[in-house]
Write an enzyme that holds these catalytic residues in place. Structure first.
Site, PDB file in Angstrom:
ATOM      1  N   ARG A 164      28.475  69.246  56.879  1.00  0.00           N
ATOM      2  CA  ARG A 164      28.694  69.163  55.426  1.00  0.00           C
ATOM      3  C   ARG A 164      29.272  70.466  54.864  1.00  0.00           C
ATOM      4  O   ARG A 164      30.083  70.432  53.946  1.00  0.00           O
ATOM      5  CB  ARG A 164      27.390  68.796  54.717  1.00  0.00           C
ATOM      6  CG  ARG A 164      27.053  67.322  54.905  1.00  0.00           C
ATOM      7  CD  ARG A 164      25.744  66.949  54.260  1.00  0.00           C
ATOM      8  NE  ARG A 164      25.570  65.499  54.270  1.00  0.00           N
ATOM      9  CZ  ARG A 164      24.458  64.878  53.934  1.00  0.00           C
ATOM     10  NH1 ARG A 164      23.403  65.581  53.560  1.00  0.00           N
ATOM     11  NH2 ARG A 164      24.371  63.574  53.959  1.00  0.00           N
ATOM     12  N   LYS A 212      15.441  47.263  59.592  1.00  0.00           N
ATOM     13  CA  LYS A 212      14.909  46.254  58.675  1.00  0.00           C
ATOM     14  C   LYS A 212      15.967  45.503  57.894  1.00  0.00           C
ATOM     15  O   LYS A 212      16.887  46.096  57.356  1.00  0.00           O
ATOM     16  CB  LYS A 212      13.970  46.929  57.667  1.00  0.00           C
ATOM     17  CG  LYS A 212      12.701  47.479  58.295  1.00  0.00           C
ATOM     18  CD  LYS A 212      11.829  48.079  57.215  1.00  0.00           C
ATOM     19  CE  LYS A 212      10.477  48.485  57.776  1.00  0.00           C
ATOM     20  NZ  LYS A 212       9.679  49.138  56.727  1.00  0.00           N
ATOM     21  N   GLY A 246      23.712  58.057  58.720  1.00  0.00           N
ATOM     22  CA  GLY A 246      23.334  59.130  59.654  1.00  0.00           C
ATOM     23  C   GLY A 246      23.324  58.740  61.112  1.00  0.00           C
ATOM     24  O   GLY A 246      23.891  59.430  61.964  1.00  0.00           O
ATOM     25  N   GLY A 296      23.326  57.055  51.580  1.00  0.00           N
ATOM     26  CA  GLY A 296      22.951  56.148  50.490  1.00  0.00           C
ATOM     27  C   GLY A 296      24.135  55.701  49.655  1.00  0.00           C
ATOM     28  O   GLY A 296      24.247  54.537  49.269  1.00  0.00           O
TER      29      GLY A 296
END
Length: 397
Positions: free
Chosen positions: A41, A198, A351, A374
């Site tokens: 980053r 999930k 990630g 996100g």
């Protein structure tokens, strides 16, 4: 998406002598001793900073790091390790400034790093008074932090409302362009890979994509829930049986459009979840009650690879198996190599996906690697990100 671009301001000669405030994403992982363990980053943020300096601007850069308590500065929340690493990469000293909201001393050609912005009271709730103070520090506000574009905070939204000029930095602009290419006007067939532990965390994404894509590949624990929906037994594998109806609805939505969610025909199982567990390939119909599914099988991987090689656009979020364990990495590696070999435009984010790309060394063969986790997921869900929204409003005057 119509936004003002920082590169265009530089090209027009509108940056020299101006005070430029860059919101970067420098939220890098550190070990217990405070050493940076992965600096992607920081590296990604440097081109924008160097462009601003080269154009003759007085440059201020800030970012959040970790999850500090607002109004309470602790040494572990400091951007000092980031300033040190940025200085090494840029070959210059990067001065770190604390308590900067009421004023920053920086001259054209100089660069300062402003201490962790989430320590400022009102940052997370986008306090208007704080936003106006920050906007007063600069002539040009540049958002180059896609990783926080899904949050309406002081340094990602509020300051953009009140700054004289608010624009997108090169990283953010590249994300806007890549996402537009993949989802707004994709070359068909459009194939999405959505994997993870999930269904519940990715359900809205699966539903949104089921209305857009020509193929929806599911992997990980998500695939196990889809296998249950297809009437297959999954032993003691990770799944969400209460979401079988939701998985079935996604399958039906795809079918209604003449598209499909491929269900694994074979899987790799083990009796326990461990790197040294014995891996066994089984047909999907032969999973025993005490089996754990930890990867897709070679036949499934080969079928999916063929589908990916024939795609026009690929969106990838999540490895299809427990790729951290070599015995259960074959599926993810096959998918990764198929994406690398495909002529399709590919965009990847998240990630674990980035870790898989790095593990197989295919960075140069993926069309675009998204820096946000996100934010990338929310775009896939079809949401408008606050940072994009405010920059678009400002561009319209």
């Amino acid at each position: 998406m119509n936004v003002i671009r920082f590169n265009d301001l530089i090209a027009a000669g509108n940056v020299a002598g101006q005070r430029v405030f860059i919101r970067a994403d420098l939220n890098v992982p550190q070990d217990d001793a405070g050493h940076i363990t992965e600096d992607t980053r920081i590296r990604a943020s440097i081109p924008c900073i160097e462009q601003a300096l080269k154009a003759g601007a007085a440059v201020m850069v800030t970012s959040h790091l970790g999850r500090p308590t607002e109004g309470e500065f602790k040494p572990e929340d400091s951007l000092a390790p980031v300033a040190k690493r940025m200085g090494e990469l840029m070959g210059r000293e990067v001065k770190l400034v604390a308590n900067w909201v009421d004023g920053v001393d920086v001259k054209p050609g100089e660069l300062v790093l402003l201490e962790n912005c989430r320590v400022n009271k009102g940052e997370k709730k986008n306090n208007e008074e704080l936003a106006k103070k920050m906007a007063a520090l600069c002539d040009i506000y540049v958002n180059d932090a896609f990783g926080t574009a899904h949050r309406a905070e002081g340094t990602t939204y509020g300051i953009a409302q009140f700054a004289k000029i608010a624009c997108a930095g090169p990283l953010l602009a590249a994300e806007i362009d890549a996402i537009g290419q993949a989802l707004s006007a994709p070359k068909r067939p459009l194939v999405a890979i959505v994997a993870g532990s999930k269904v519940s965390t990715k359900l809205t994404i699966l539903k949104a994509l089921s209305e857009k894509v020509d193929g929806l590949i599911v992997g990980g624990g998500i695939a196990n829930t889809f296998m249950l929906a297809a009437g297959l037994k999954i032993g003691k594998s990770l799944a969400e049986p209460d979401l079988v109806a939701e998985a079935q609805a996604v399958i039906d939505a795809m079918k209604a459009r003449g598209a499909a969610v491929p269900i694994p025909v074979d899987v790799v199982v083990a009796k326990r979840f461990a790197a040294d567990a014995e891996a066994t390939v089984k047909d999907a119909a032969d999973v025993a009650e005490d089996d754990l599914i930890l990867d897709i099988g070679p036949k499934t991987a080969a079928l999916l690879a063929e589908q990916l090689k024939a795609a026009g656009t690929i969106v990838w979020n999540g490895p299809v198996g427990v790729f951290e364990f070599d015995a259960f990495a074959h599926g993810t590696e096959t998918i990764a190599r198929a994406i690398a070999a495909s002529p399709a435009f590919s965009i990847a984010g998240g990630g674990d996906t980035l870790a898989a790309i790095a593990k197989y060394g295919i960075e140069k063969d993926v069309g675009y690697i998204s820096t946000g986790g996100g934010a990338f997921l929310e775009i896939l869900e079809g949401k408008t990100l606050p940072a994009f929204e405010i920059l678009t409003q400002r561009a319209q005057g």
